[in-house]
Design a protein around this motif. Structure first.
Motif, PDB file in Angstrom:
ATOM      1  N   ALA A 206       0.827  -1.211   0.000  1.00 50.87           N
ATOM      2  CA  ALA A 206       0.000   0.000   0.000  1.00 50.87           C
ATOM      3  C   ALA A 206       0.863   1.263   0.000  1.00 50.87           C
ATOM      4  N   LEU A 207       2.166   1.082   0.198  1.00 50.39           N
ATOM      5  CA  LEU A 207       3.081   2.224   0.274  1.00 50.39           C
ATOM      6  C   LEU A 207       3.946   2.353  -0.978  1.00 50.39           C
ATOM      7  N   ASP A 208       4.310   1.208  -1.537  1.00 53.54           N
ATOM      8  CA  ASP A 208       5.371   1.119  -2.528  1.00 53.54           C
ATOM      9  C   ASP A 208       4.990   1.632  -3.919  1.00 53.54           C
ATOM     10  N   GLY A 209       5.507   2.813  -4.270  1.00 60.55           N
ATOM     11  CA  GLY A 209       5.258   3.383  -5.600  1.00 60.55           C
ATOM     12  C   GLY A 209       6.380   3.068  -6.580  1.00 60.55           C
ATOM     13  N   HIS A 210       7.181   2.048  -6.278  1.00 60.82           N
ATOM     14  CA  HIS A 210       8.346   1.620  -7.071  1.00 60.82           C
ATOM     15  C   HIS A 210       9.432   2.704  -7.089  1.00 60.82           C
ATOM     16  N   GLU A 211      10.437   2.560  -7.969  1.00 65.86           N
ATOM     17  CA  GLU A 211      11.645   3.394  -7.876  1.00 65.86           C
ATOM     18  C   GLU A 211      11.362   4.894  -7.756  1.00 65.86           C
ATOM     19  N   ASP A 212      10.567   5.429  -8.667  1.00 67.21           N
ATOM     20  CA  ASP A 212      10.376   6.891  -8.638  1.00 67.21           C
ATOM     21  C   ASP A 212       9.049   7.309  -7.995  1.00 67.21           C
ATOM     22  N   GLY A 213       8.307   6.356  -7.437  1.00 66.74           N
ATOM     23  CA  GLY A 213       7.045   6.687  -6.770  1.00 66.74           C
ATOM     24  C   GLY A 213       5.873   6.903  -7.719  1.00 66.74           C
ATOM     25  N   LEU A 214       6.165   6.870  -9.040  1.00 64.96           N
ATOM     26  CA  LEU A 214       5.132   7.251 -10.011  1.00 64.96           C
ATOM     27  C   LEU A 214       4.524   6.069 -10.770  1.00 64.96           C
ATOM     28  N   TYR A 215       4.945   4.857 -10.427  1.00 66.39           N
ATOM     29  CA  TYR A 215       4.537   3.664 -11.160  1.00 66.39           C
ATOM     30  C   TYR A 215       3.019   3.592 -11.391  1.00 66.39           C
ATOM     31  N   PHE A 216       2.250   3.772 -10.315  1.00 67.14           N
ATOM     32  CA  PHE A 216       0.796   3.604 -10.442  1.00 67.14           C
ATOM     33  C   PHE A 216       0.140   4.752 -11.221  1.00 67.14           C
ATOM     34  N   TYR A 217       0.688   5.960 -11.080  1.00 73.09           N
ATOM     35  CA  TYR A 217       0.126   7.097 -11.829  1.00 73.09           C
ATOM     36  C   TYR A 217       0.302   6.882 -13.323  1.00 73.09           C
ATOM     37  N   ARG A 218       1.474   6.358 -13.694  1.00 72.36           N
ATOM     38  CA  ARG A 218       1.759   6.101 -15.101  1.00 72.36           C
ATOM     39  C   ARG A 218       0.742   5.107 -15.664  1.00 72.36           C
ATOM     40  N   LYS A 219       0.542   3.997 -14.947  1.00 76.33           N
ATOM     41  CA  LYS A 219      -0.378   2.974 -15.427  1.00 76.33           C
ATOM     42  C   LYS A 219      -1.823   3.477 -15.448  1.00 76.33           C
ATOM     43  N   ILE A 220      -2.198   4.204 -14.411  1.00 79.66           N
ATOM     44  CA  ILE A 220      -3.583   4.705 -14.361  1.00 79.66           C
ATOM     45  C   ILE A 220      -3.810   5.718 -15.488  1.00 79.66           C
ATOM     46  N   ALA A 221      -2.872   6.646 -15.673  1.00 79.32           N
ATOM     47  CA  ALA A 221      -3.039   7.672 -16.714  1.00 79.32           C
ATOM     48  C   ALA A 221      -3.144   7.032 -18.101  1.00 79.32           C
ATOM     49  N   GLU A 222      -2.358   5.971 -18.330  1.00 78.10           N
ATOM     50  CA  GLU A 222      -2.386   5.304 -19.635  1.00 78.10           C
ATOM     51  C   GLU A 222      -3.712   4.614 -19.918  1.00 78.10           C
ATOM     52  N   GLU A 223      -4.251   3.952 -18.875  1.00 76.38           N
ATOM     53  CA  GLU A 223      -5.433   3.124 -19.113  1.00 76.38           C
ATOM     54  C   GLU A 223      -6.761   3.800 -18.818  1.00 76.38           C
ATOM     55  N   ALA A 224      -6.739   4.859 -18.026  1.00 78.05           N
ATOM     56  CA  ALA A 224      -7.999   5.505 -17.625  1.00 78.05           C
ATOM     57  C   ALA A 224      -8.846   5.964 -18.814  1.00 78.05           C
ATOM     58  N   PRO A 225      -8.215   6.508 -19.899  1.00 70.46           N
ATOM     59  CA  PRO A 225      -9.052   6.972 -21.020  1.00 70.46           C
ATOM     60  C   PRO A 225      -9.987   5.891 -21.558  1.00 70.46           C
ATOM     61  N   LYS A 226      -9.564   4.627 -21.517  1.00 68.21           N
ATOM     62  CA  LYS A 226     -10.423   3.538 -22.007  1.00 68.21           C
ATOM     63  C   LYS A 226     -11.618   3.283 -21.094  1.00 68.21           C
ATOM     64  N   HIS A 227     -11.525   3.768 -19.868  1.00 71.26           N
ATOM     65  CA  HIS A 227     -12.566   3.465 -18.879  1.00 71.26           C
ATOM     66  C   HIS A 227     -13.293   4.706 -18.386  1.00 71.26           C
ATOM     67  N   LEU A 228     -13.136   5.819 -19.116  1.00 71.74           N
ATOM     68  CA  LEU A 228     -13.849   7.041 -18.743  1.00 71.74           C
ATOM     69  C   LEU A 228     -14.842   7.414 -19.835  1.00 71.74           C
ATOM     70  N   ARG A 229     -16.038   7.803 -19.432  1.00 63.40           N
ATOM     71  CA  ARG A 229     -16.998   8.321 -20.407  1.00 63.40           C
ATOM     72  C   ARG A 229     -16.538   9.709 -20.850  1.00 63.40           C
ATOM     73  N   ALA A 230     -17.044  10.153 -21.991  1.00 67.71           N
ATOM     74  CA  ALA A 230     -16.695  11.490 -22.468  1.00 67.71           C
ATOM     75  C   ALA A 230     -17.061  12.516 -21.398  1.00 67.71           C
ATOM     76  N   GLY A 231     -16.131  13.398 -21.094  1.00 68.15           N
ATOM     77  CA  GLY A 231     -16.375  14.410 -20.065  1.00 68.15           C
ATOM     78  C   GLY A 231     -16.083  13.916 -18.663  1.00 68.15           C
ATOM     79  N   GLY A 232     -15.628  12.675 -18.541  1.00 62.03           N
ATOM     80  CA  GLY A 232     -15.366  12.097 -17.214  1.00 62.03           C
ATOM     81  C   GLY A 232     -14.142  12.700 -16.537  1.00 62.03           C
ATOM     82  N   GLY A 233     -14.068  12.517 -15.232  1.00 57.53           N
ATOM     83  CA  GLY A 233     -12.969  13.098 -14.460  1.00 57.53           C
ATOM     84  C   GLY A 233     -12.120  12.051 -13.761  1.00 57.53           C
ATOM     85  N   LEU A 234     -10.819  12.342 -13.698  1.00 59.20           N
ATOM     86  CA  LEU A 234      -9.864  11.479 -12.999  1.00 59.20           C
ATOM     87  C   LEU A 234      -9.308  12.257 -11.803  1.00 59.20           C
ATOM     88  N   PHE A 235      -9.390  11.678 -10.620  1.00 62.85           N
ATOM     89  CA  PHE A 235      -8.960  12.349  -9.383  1.00 62.85           C
ATOM     90  C   PHE A 235      -7.957  11.474  -8.645  1.00 62.85           C
TER      91      PHE A 235
END
Ligand code: GLN
Length: 276
Positions: A206-235
């Motif tokens: 629950a703590l480990d963001g891998h080497e630069d701490g950004l691992y999960f943000y990178r993956k979420i940012a890449e895949e979120a567009p496929k799972h957001l409706r038009a006009g949707g928000g990412l928080f």
């Protein structure tokens, strides 16, 4: 043993073990084991506690001496005015995360659907549903033990939510109006510098963001567009020094109106963006 003697014993033992806030923690544990509140104590400090209460109190002191967080001893933490069950399989809800819930709730309307990735105890998912009972919420987590805790909290709070065992989006189908997450974001090399309560007793995953701490943000940012409706928000909740880099990751993936929101301490805490 009297209440006064018990508190003194706890203060001495926790001070000796170099527990931060030893006086206060000894008090909380005594209060938790006896049900005696502050004004009762002030009126009747010489009242005796029962042998069962003393035994339980001594056991909780043993745990706290080993730096087990207070919340894992008592099994609860308040978040957004609600009481959540917690154990060693979930991150203890932090007050900082309330900013993420409040910011998301400004956009989330009844009738919308949302996904909470890395839901852990379910504190974000369930407090959002408490605020927006007409929204449809799904929580995902990789850890089956964490999902059990989230399910217990769902029951405890009496809200409806779907829970899915999934490594980020792996098992997620369809699109949502909102995606929210407080993913693990500590740089690997910084984990060993955290206080004992966190480093030794909260889940490493629950703590480990891998080497630069950004691992999960990178993956979420890449895949979120496929799972957001038009006009949707990412928080997303972020660490104080990640505002710029996470904003950049969102812009690279085509998110617009990307902004950083600060917490009560004035530090960057949330990054949000919209998918048109
Ligand atoms: N979403 C959960 C929380 O905010 C768990 C976060 C995590 O495990 N990194 O408490």
């Amino acid at each position: 043993m009297t209440l006064r003697e018990a508190w003194k014993l706890g203060k001495d033992r926790l001070t000796e073990a170099q527990v931060p806030d030893a006086d206060l923690d000894a008090w909380y544990l005594l209060e938790w084991c006896t049900g005696v509140n502050r004004s009762h104590y002030l009126a009747w400090p010489e009242e005796a506690i029962s042998p069962e209460q003393e035994e339980q109190y001594r056991q909780t002191l043993n745990q706290r001496e080993r730096r087990i967080p207070l919340q894992q001893i008592t099994g609860e933490q308040e978040f957004m005015g609600l009481s959540f069950y917690v154990n060693e399989h979930v991150l203890i809800p932090r007050q900082d995360t309330e900013v993420l819930v409040e910011e998301t709730a400004k956009f989330l309307k009844d009738g919308m659907s949302f996904l909470d990735l890395c839901t852990g105890s379910g504190c974000i998912l369930l407090s959002l549903l408490h605020l927006r009972a007409g929204a449809e919420g799904t929580g995902a987590d990789l850890s089956p033990e964490a999902l059990k805790v989230a399910a217990q909290n769902r029951e405890r709070l009496g809200v409806k939510a779907e829970l899915i065992e999934s490594d980020l989006f792996d098992k997620i189908e369809g699109a949502f109006d909102v995606i929210v997450s407080n993913p693990p974001y500590i740089k690997r090399e910084e984990i060993e510098t955290l206080m004992d309560e966190v480093r030794l007793h909260e889940p490493y995953m629950a703590l480990d963001g891998h080497e630069d701490g950004l691992y999960f943000y990178r993956k979420i940012a890449e895949e979120a567009p496929k799972h957001l409706r038009a006009g949707g928000g990412l928080f997303l909740e972020i660490g104080w020094d990640q505002g710029e880099s996470v904003s950049e990751l969102l812009r690279e993936q085509g998110f617009s109106d990307v902004k950083v929101v600060k917490d009560l301490a004035g530090l960057d805490r949330v990054v949000e963006g919209y998918y048109r």
